[in-house]
Design a protein around this motif. Sequence first.
Motif, PDB file in Angstrom:
ATOM      1  N   GLN A 148      37.115  33.456  30.888  1.00 51.78           N
ATOM      2  CA  GLN A 148      37.888  32.979  32.033  1.00 51.78           C
ATOM      3  C   GLN A 148      37.971  34.045  33.115  1.00 51.78           C
ATOM      4  OE1 GLN A 148      41.619  31.789  30.274  1.00 51.78           O
ATOM      5  NE2 GLN A 148      40.987  29.663  30.055  1.00 51.78           N
ATOM      6  N   THR A 172      38.276  20.648  34.825  1.00 51.07           N
ATOM      7  CA  THR A 172      39.600  20.766  35.430  1.00 51.07           C
ATOM      8  C   THR A 172      40.241  22.111  35.132  1.00 51.07           C
ATOM      9  OG1 THR A 172      39.925  18.384  35.209  1.00 51.07           O
ATOM     10  CG2 THR A 172      41.890  19.710  35.580  1.00 51.07           C
ATOM     11  N   GLU A 173      40.126  22.575  33.893  1.00 56.10           N
ATOM     12  CA  GLU A 173      40.732  23.857  33.515  1.00 56.10           C
ATOM     13  C   GLU A 173      40.093  25.010  34.279  1.00 56.10           C
ATOM     14  OE1 GLU A 173      41.485  26.592  29.512  1.00 56.10           O
ATOM     15  OE2 GLU A 173      40.744  24.544  29.322  1.00 56.10           O
ATOM     16  N   ARG A 174      38.760  24.955  34.390  1.00 52.54           N
ATOM     17  CA  ARG A 174      38.078  26.029  35.102  1.00 52.54           C
ATOM     18  C   ARG A 174      38.379  25.957  36.596  1.00 52.54           C
ATOM     19  NH1 ARG A 174      31.719  27.312  35.836  1.00 52.54           N
ATOM     20  NH2 ARG A 174      31.973  29.474  36.502  1.00 52.54           N
ATOM     21  N   LYS A 176      41.163  25.184  37.970  1.00 51.33           N
ATOM     22  CA  LYS A 176      42.442  25.866  38.176  1.00 51.33           C
ATOM     23  C   LYS A 176      42.254  27.365  38.219  1.00 51.33           C
ATOM     24  CE  LYS A 176      45.226  22.296  35.878  1.00 51.33           C
ATOM     25  NZ  LYS A 176      46.084  22.000  34.695  1.00 51.33           N
ATOM     26  N   GLN A 177      41.390  27.881  37.335  1.00 54.67           N
ATOM     27  CA  GLN A 177      41.106  29.316  37.307  1.00 54.67           C
ATOM     28  C   GLN A 177      40.418  29.743  38.596  1.00 54.67           C
ATOM     29  OE1 GLN A 177      41.938  31.211  34.569  1.00 54.67           O
ATOM     30  NE2 GLN A 177      41.396  33.052  35.686  1.00 54.67           N
TER      31      GLN A 177
END
Length: 276
Positions: A148, A172-174, A176-177
């Motif tokens: 990450q 989606t998670e990436r 946000k990062q």
Amino acid sequence: MNKKIISYIHSHEDEILNKWIEKMKEKSDERVLRVVSDQVFVGTSREFIELIISNLRDSTEEYNERLSDFAEKVVRLAWPLSFVTEGLHLFSRIVFEGIESSENISKDDQMKVYYELDRWLTPMSNEIVNMYSTTWERTVSLQKIALQELSAPLIPVFEGISVMPLVGTIDTERAKQIMENLLNGVVKHRSEVVLIDITGVPVVDTMVAHHIIQAADAVRLVGAKCMLVGIRPEIAQTIVNLGINLQQFTTKNTLKKGIEDALEITNRKIVKVREE
């Protein structure tokens, strides 16, 4: 613990180890043998047998410490859990067959030896599985954090100009990062222009484009200009076919052209110096 078991294990330790290594090589997945040398395989196998035997003589604290070290080692070597558990069952069978063939014992005594071995090794198997799983989860968690941190770096290339190279699939998670790293980096580096390079993004669909547009809007809110670079012909065609509107920020097909444009925006340009 049955005295016959303890006596046999201590007096036949090398024989048990050699049989165990021979049998495990026959059973092992080729991937296990391919990623480590024969020396490492033998050394780790010896360590595993010594770990099992140490449960007979070491204190609980010493045994748990050895177990933790061994679990970390096999996880680092990428050996599957099935290899470890199968190894424990094989050890039990080798010891039982050895006692059975080397001593004249009755059927009742054989059953006693069998149940004693099972009573000794089953809790150990549970401990090994638990320790292996805990170590694996911790390793995966640390790897995920490291990935990450590396997945969306914002790199300052000139004063006021930064680049965020994106590689791989964007979920989606990436996303946000990416957003978090982008906003923090813009403020930290005092960026005036940010270039998001999607050269390494294999697929740009509606969701990916939506995330990029959100990132561009967020960058504008903190006072910087966002530019999308690395748009390959197939990506451009996909964007048009999907009807995605990218008109609110500048797009370039290469990072080189994007940097040239960013320099112009910041009232600079690259000048070729004549050789005297």
